[in-house]
Design an enzyme around this catalytic site. Sequence first.
Site, short mmCIF file in Angstrom:
data_model
loop_
_atom_site.label_atom_id
_atom_site.label_comp_id
_atom_site.label_asym_id
_atom_site.label_seq_id
_atom_site.Cartn_x
_atom_site.Cartn_y
_atom_site.Cartn_z
CB SER A 219 -0.97 -0.02 1.17
OG SER A 219 -0.30 -0.20 2.39
N GLY A 221 -0.04 4.59 0.03
CA GLY A 221 -0.75 5.81 0.40
C GLY A 221 -1.61 6.31 -0.75
CB ALA A 222 -2.03 9.76 -2.09
N GLY A 224 -1.95 4.52 -4.18
CA GLY A 224 -2.69 3.28 -4.38
C GLY A 224 -1.91 2.04 -4.00
N GLY A 250 -5.48 1.44 5.53
CA GLY A 250 -4.82 0.17 5.19
C GLY A 250 -5.68 -1.03 5.59
CG ASP A 251 -6.77 -1.39 9.55
OD1 ASP A 251 -5.63 -1.84 9.35
OD2 ASP A 251 -7.05 -0.69 10.53
#
Length: 311
Positions: A219, A221-222, A224, A250-251
């Site tokens: 992951s 962040g912004a 993707g 993230g969850d």
Amino acid sequence: MILTVTLNAALDITYRVPALTPHASHRVTEVTERPGGKGLNVARVLAALGHDVTVTGFAGGDTGRALRDRLATEPHITDALAPVAGATRRTVAVVDAATGDTTQLNEPGPAVAPAEWAAFLDSYEELVRRDGMAAVALCGSLPPGVPVGAYALLIRSARAARVPVLLDTSGEPLRRGVAARPDVVKPNADELAELTGSHEPDRATRDARRRGAHAVVASLGADGLLAVTADGGWRARPPKRVRGNPTGAGDSAVAGLLSGLAEHLPWPDRLARAVALSAATVVAPVAGEFDAATYEDLLPRVAVTGQVTAA
Ligand code: TA6
């Protein structure tokens, strides 16, 4: 049925303040309290997507009781948390209302005694072998007293029971867990860099897969998600940058991946779902929940592109 494991569950407290300034006293304008820790957030999102979820891990003391009372009001979630003598931790997220920036404070969690760990292992063995168990997610930090190789052990049990298993943790538990060959591992950029020593996501993701995981979904962040799997490699990007509180994003990505796995969706659809849920969590006012309208709006617009060199 999907099982999520949160060994270090938490009562998540979110404080909203007009503006967060170091060394200053603040008036809290809004407080929310809800069951948290990564696996419980994953469970809530899975339940909202229509899956039946069983949650396990540890809960104890007054905070553990408060967490379980609230959990009992959440639909489609079955509580199979194991008892621990110490008190479940609290985590505090302080949200700066002016900027949306969030400061997170996580307590270490209760010490787990060897007998409590052994009792948990027995109940986990029984849970993963239940009829209809479609997938297991192992999420978050380990509380004191739980062996650092705990996730490796839980992965081996799930694999012996032929249940697909996803791992979302960090540090040494991640390193040992990856070597136990989970079906999916979902590190963020920092966790991936710590695991592989590389800050180059493409290279680090491939390296993490070589260490044992069948699929690695990083992951970013912004930016993707970046996935490397036995079926190929993909980038999945949100259609626009969203602002808000990233706690639990993230969850929600894990819930998207896991629901797609349980529904046998192809990888690009799983990734699109994970990215849309993650962004819809950032814009939701309460940490760890997602905005359903934003999710529906973003889902068809997530760009998933295949990579030339796959696994
Ligand atoms: O991802 C957000 C969150 O799940 C919070 O709900 C909070 O409980 C925290 O992470 C726990 O993370 P940790 O890594 O300490 O287990």
